[in-house]
Design a protein around this motif. Structure first.
Motif, mmCIF file in Angstrom:
data_model
loop_
_atom_site.group_PDB
_atom_site.id
_atom_site.type_symbol
_atom_site.label_atom_id
_atom_site.label_comp_id
_atom_site.label_asym_id
_atom_site.label_seq_id
_atom_site.Cartn_x
_atom_site.Cartn_y
_atom_site.Cartn_z
ATOM 1 N N LYS A 35 0.887 -1.160 -0.463
ATOM 2 C CA LYS A 35 0.232 0.023 0.426
ATOM 3 C C LYS A 35 0.525 1.280 0.316
ATOM 4 N N CYS A 74 -3.583 4.952 1.875
ATOM 5 C CA CYS A 74 -5.170 4.028 2.734
ATOM 6 C C CYS A 74 -5.406 5.433 3.942
ATOM 7 N N VAL A 130 -7.816 3.143 -1.409
ATOM 8 C CA VAL A 130 -6.657 3.351 -1.127
ATOM 9 C C VAL A 130 -4.732 2.254 -2.536
#
Length: 188
Positions: free
Chosen positions: A135, A138, A156
């Motif tokens: 990620k 997020c 995200v």
């Protein structure tokens, strides 16, 4: 026949003190490890992807997409019992090119008549894929507060690391599920 020698009183006292000090050090060390266990476990999981823990990268990371290699990503959403939110992915699945950045949108709505703050916990399945799901941005990195009736789109930004293609434990992985559960944050 020789009888065993009995240590002098001062020797016995010194040995007892040494045992007492060692026992105290072991007890303090165990207590310290008890407090350090949670942060150490979190660091271990973030580093290794253990238990489906995803990786985290900043926006400057450069990853090259692997042409023709894709992965299906399924998005799962939940709220803890008693949390007055609706929470769902805008699109429940996506097919992404491995190594390419992609974005998923989740929608959250506070259906109560008061502000509610929540924090999302997450994991990836299959768990061995967590080490390769990265990620960049997020909503789960920070607490989210929604006012009464407020709805928010939460992005995200992520990628699937091309190293997954070289991992024999992931040779049969065709779909990764990213799952979130929102939990209420108790007022401070």
């Amino acid at each position: 026949m020789n009888s065993p020698s009995i240590p002098a009183s001062s020797d016995l006292a010194r040995r007892n003190r040494r045992v007492l000090v060692m026992a105290a050090l072991v007890a303090l060390g165990s207590l310290g490890l008890g407090f350090a266990a949670v942060p150490l476990y979190r660091i271990f999981c973030q580093t290794t992807g253990f238990g489906g823990t995803t990786q985290r990268a900043d926006e400057t990371v450069v990853v090259k997409p692997v042409a023709g290699r894709t992965m299906s990503v399924r998005f799962d959403s939940n709220v803890a019992p008693g949390m007055p939110w609706e929470f769902y992915p805008e699109h429940p699945t996506d097919t992404v090119e491995i190594g390419a950045r992609d974005m998923a949108i989740f929608i959250a709505k506070n259906v109560s008549d008061k502000p509610v703050t929540g924090t999302a916990v997450f994991n990836v399945t299959p768990t061995q894929a967590g080490a390769y799901f990265t990620k960049i941005q997020c909503f789960c990195f920070t607490e989210q507060t929604l006012q009464p009736g407020e709805q928010m789109r939460m992005p995200v930004i992520y990628y699937v690391d091309p190293k997954i293609l070289d991992d024999p434990d992931n040779k049969d992985t065709q779909q990764i599920t990213l799952s979130y559960t929102f939990n209420p944050v108790e007022p401070k």
